[in-house]
Design a protein around this motif. Sequence first.
Motif, PDB file in Angstrom:
ATOM      1  N   GLN A 155       0.809  -1.212   0.000  1.00 12.16           N
ATOM      2  CA  GLN A 155       0.000   0.000   0.000  1.00 12.16           C
ATOM      3  C   GLN A 155       0.847   1.269   0.000  1.00 12.16           C
ATOM      4  N   LEU A 156       2.121   1.157   0.389  1.00 17.12           N
ATOM      5  CA  LEU A 156       2.985   2.324   0.527  1.00 17.12           C
ATOM      6  C   LEU A 156       3.950   2.527  -0.633  1.00 17.12           C
ATOM      7  N   LEU A 157       4.217   1.474  -1.382  1.00 16.03           N
ATOM      8  CA  LEU A 157       5.349   1.516  -2.304  1.00 16.03           C
ATOM      9  C   LEU A 157       5.069   2.223  -3.621  1.00 16.03           C
ATOM     10  N   PHE A 158       3.807   2.289  -4.027  1.00 21.12           N
ATOM     11  CA  PHE A 158       3.494   2.796  -5.360  1.00 21.12           C
ATOM     12  C   PHE A 158       2.753   4.123  -5.311  1.00 21.12           C
ATOM     13  N   ALA A 159       2.860   4.873  -6.410  1.00 19.40           N
ATOM     14  CA  ALA A 159       1.979   6.015  -6.623  1.00 19.40           C
ATOM     15  C   ALA A 159       0.541   5.502  -6.747  1.00 19.40           C
ATOM     16  N   PRO A 160      -0.449   6.342  -6.468  1.00 17.07           N
ATOM     17  CA  PRO A 160      -1.838   5.869  -6.411  1.00 17.07           C
ATOM     18  C   PRO A 160      -2.324   5.103  -7.627  1.00 17.07           C
ATOM     19  N   ASP A 161      -1.882   5.467  -8.836  1.00 17.21           N
ATOM     20  CA  ASP A 161      -2.413   4.825 -10.041  1.00 17.21           C
ATOM     21  C   ASP A 161      -1.577   3.654 -10.553  1.00 17.21           C
ATOM     22  N   THR A 162      -0.432   3.412  -9.947  1.00 15.95           N
ATOM     23  CA  THR A 162       0.487   2.425 -10.519  1.00 15.95           C
ATOM     24  C   THR A 162      -0.085   1.011 -10.505  1.00 15.95           C
ATOM     25  N   GLU A 163      -0.683   0.597  -9.380  1.00 18.22           N
ATOM     26  CA  GLU A 163      -1.176  -0.782  -9.294  1.00 18.22           C
ATOM     27  C   GLU A 163      -2.238  -1.059 -10.347  1.00 18.22           C
ATOM     28  N   THR A 164      -3.068  -0.052 -10.652  1.00 20.50           N
ATOM     29  CA  THR A 164      -4.105  -0.222 -11.662  1.00 20.50           C
ATOM     30  C   THR A 164      -3.525  -0.220 -13.069  1.00 20.50           C
ATOM     31  N   GLU A 165      -2.594   0.693 -13.306  1.00 22.56           N
ATOM     32  CA  GLU A 165      -2.044   0.854 -14.646  1.00 22.56           C
ATOM     33  C   GLU A 165      -0.971  -0.177 -14.979  1.00 22.56           C
ATOM     34  N   ARG A 166      -0.288  -0.695 -13.955  1.00 22.92           N
ATOM     35  CA  ARG A 166       0.800  -1.649 -14.196  1.00 22.92           C
ATOM     36  C   ARG A 166       0.659  -2.830 -13.227  1.00 22.92           C
ATOM     37  N   PRO A 167      -0.387  -3.620 -13.393  1.00 26.26           N
ATOM     38  CA  PRO A 167      -0.641  -4.716 -12.458  1.00 26.26           C
ATOM     39  C   PRO A 167       0.472  -5.758 -12.426  1.00 26.26           C
ATOM     40  N   ALA A 211      20.507  13.481  -4.726  1.00 24.38           N
ATOM     41  CA  ALA A 211      19.331  13.011  -4.004  1.00 24.38           C
ATOM     42  C   ALA A 211      18.174  12.912  -4.989  1.00 24.38           C
ATOM     43  N   ILE A 212      17.544  11.736  -5.052  1.00 25.73           N
ATOM     44  CA  ILE A 212      16.422  11.505  -5.962  1.00 25.73           C
ATOM     45  C   ILE A 212      15.180  11.204  -5.126  1.00 25.73           C
ATOM     46  N   GLY A 213      14.146  12.014  -5.308  1.00 25.81           N
ATOM     47  CA  GLY A 213      12.874  11.785  -4.635  1.00 25.81           C
ATOM     48  C   GLY A 213      11.782  11.505  -5.650  1.00 25.81           C
ATOM     49  N   ALA A 214      10.608  11.185  -5.139  1.00 28.80           N
ATOM     50  CA  ALA A 214       9.452  10.905  -5.987  1.00 28.80           C
ATOM     51  C   ALA A 214       8.278  11.753  -5.512  1.00 28.80           C
ATOM     52  N   ALA A 215       7.621  12.402  -6.459  1.00 28.78           N
ATOM     53  CA  ALA A 215       6.596  13.384  -6.109  1.00 28.78           C
ATOM     54  C   ALA A 215       5.414  12.774  -5.367  1.00 28.78           C
ATOM     55  N   PRO A 221       8.298  11.068   1.874  1.00 33.57           N
ATOM     56  CA  PRO A 221       7.927  12.285   1.147  1.00 33.57           C
ATOM     57  C   PRO A 221       9.138  13.066   0.650  1.00 33.57           C
ATOM     58  N   PRO A 222       8.981  13.807  -0.453  1.00 31.89           N
ATOM     59  CA  PRO A 222      10.121  14.480  -1.080  1.00 31.89           C
ATOM     60  C   PRO A 222      10.878  15.442  -0.183  1.00 31.89           C
ATOM     61  N   GLU A 223      10.235  15.963   0.864  1.00 35.82           N
ATOM     62  CA  GLU A 223      10.954  16.908   1.722  1.00 35.82           C
ATOM     63  C   GLU A 223      12.162  16.277   2.407  1.00 35.82           C
ATOM     64  N   HIS A 224      12.161  14.966   2.572  1.00 33.83           N
ATOM     65  CA  HIS A 224      13.342  14.308   3.144  1.00 33.83           C
ATOM     66  C   HIS A 224      14.530  14.393   2.190  1.00 33.83           C
ATOM     67  N   LEU A 225      14.273  14.269   0.905  1.00 37.33           N
ATOM     68  CA  LEU A 225      15.361  14.396  -0.072  1.00 37.33           C
ATOM     69  C   LEU A 225      15.807  15.852  -0.196  1.00 37.33           C
ATOM     70  N   ARG A 236      23.107  17.577  -5.687  1.00 32.85           N
ATOM     71  CA  ARG A 236      22.023  17.840  -6.623  1.00 32.85           C
ATOM     72  C   ARG A 236      20.751  17.159  -6.137  1.00 32.85           C
ATOM     73  N   LEU A 237      19.622  17.718  -6.540  1.00 30.73           N
ATOM     74  CA  LEU A 237      18.317  17.180  -6.157  1.00 30.73           C
ATOM     75  C   LEU A 237      17.460  17.026  -7.399  1.00 30.73           C
ATOM     76  N   CYS A 238      16.768  15.893  -7.494  1.00 27.15           N
ATOM     77  CA  CYS A 238      15.805  15.691  -8.573  1.00 27.15           C
ATOM     78  C   CYS A 238      14.589  14.984  -7.988  1.00 27.15           C
ATOM     79  N   ILE A 239      13.429  15.620  -8.095  1.00 26.83           N
ATOM     80  CA  ILE A 239      12.165  15.014  -7.673  1.00 26.83           C
ATOM     81  C   ILE A 239      11.429  14.585  -8.929  1.00 26.83           C
ATOM     82  N   ILE A 240      11.222  13.297  -9.077  1.00 24.09           N
ATOM     83  CA  ILE A 240      10.655  12.744 -10.305  1.00 24.09           C
ATOM     84  C   ILE A 240       9.132  12.684 -10.193  1.00 24.09           C
ATOM     85  N   PRO A 241       8.422  13.272 -11.149  1.00 20.45           N
ATOM     86  CA  PRO A 241       6.954  13.262 -11.088  1.00 20.45           C
ATOM     87  C   PRO A 241       6.379  11.908 -11.481  1.00 20.45           C
TER      88      PRO A 241
END
Length: 287
Positions: A155-167, A211-215, A221-225, A236-241
């Motif tokens: 429940q924590l590992l994916f963005a909200p739509d990932t499980e539906t779009e990439r089962p 540092a690489i974060g994910a939106a 959460p990205p604020e840690h990165l 360097r910092l990159c937050i990937i959408p």
Amino acid sequence: MVSTSALVNGTMLAYDDVGSGPVVLLIHGFPLNRQMWRPQMAILVAAGYRVIAPDLRGFGDSDVTDAPCSMDLLADDLVELLDHLGVSQAAVVGMSMGGYLLFNLLERYPQRVQAAVFAVTRAVADDAEGRAARRRMADEVVKFGPQVVADRFQQLLFAPDTETERPRLAEDVYGWMVTTASSGLAGGLLAMGQRRDATALLPTITVPSLAIGAAQDRACPPEHLQAIADAIPGCRLCIIPGAGHLVNLEQPGDFNRTLLGFLWEALPTPLNLPDLACDCSSDHSGA
């Protein structure tokens, strides 16, 4: 690809060792294994790097041991594996729990780290409530099995739509988690809960850093990165959408371009593949 195992630090570690050139050590997150790096392996080798991706003690194909687990022990395993492979220095990519191990390496073995990539991880240690929660989960996984961890982390590992779009991806990740030994999961949970706070270490880090974060990361959460990048000189910092905690699997194209763009500056290879480089464009990056 050369997939093998070696007896290091009193345990048998499984690992992949592929390619030639500057060495990149990929450290997986909890509760996963080295398979999580499959979208990165081939592209890194094609770019002229030697890639070493181990399964940490208790995870994947590595042995589960009775020794109490700690970040120090897991980091020692990695250093002995590098010694076994004749590697004096590596660029280290640590994802989540792997990032905790990267901090440990930078604290205790800084001469072994040539460049540092902190992916969806945090420098702060768990508070008392967090440590207690990890202990409870460790007790539950020993009692009831790995599905305790797999069900909660899915429940924590994916963005909200990932499980539906990439089962298929969701199924693969669940399979990795649910087939991990209960004792390995419990050991990892306790080691994470007991890790040292790395906040004071950050300003002392002098190697090239990213540092690489994910939106859409619900686990980190990205604020840690942002905090990591703000505290490490020149980081360097990159937050990937469009990605959650498994950013390298959910958005492998953006992740690979970001990683390769950084590595080519920190550890250049004779190859020139500019179409893969990424400069962390301003719409998802920070200072």
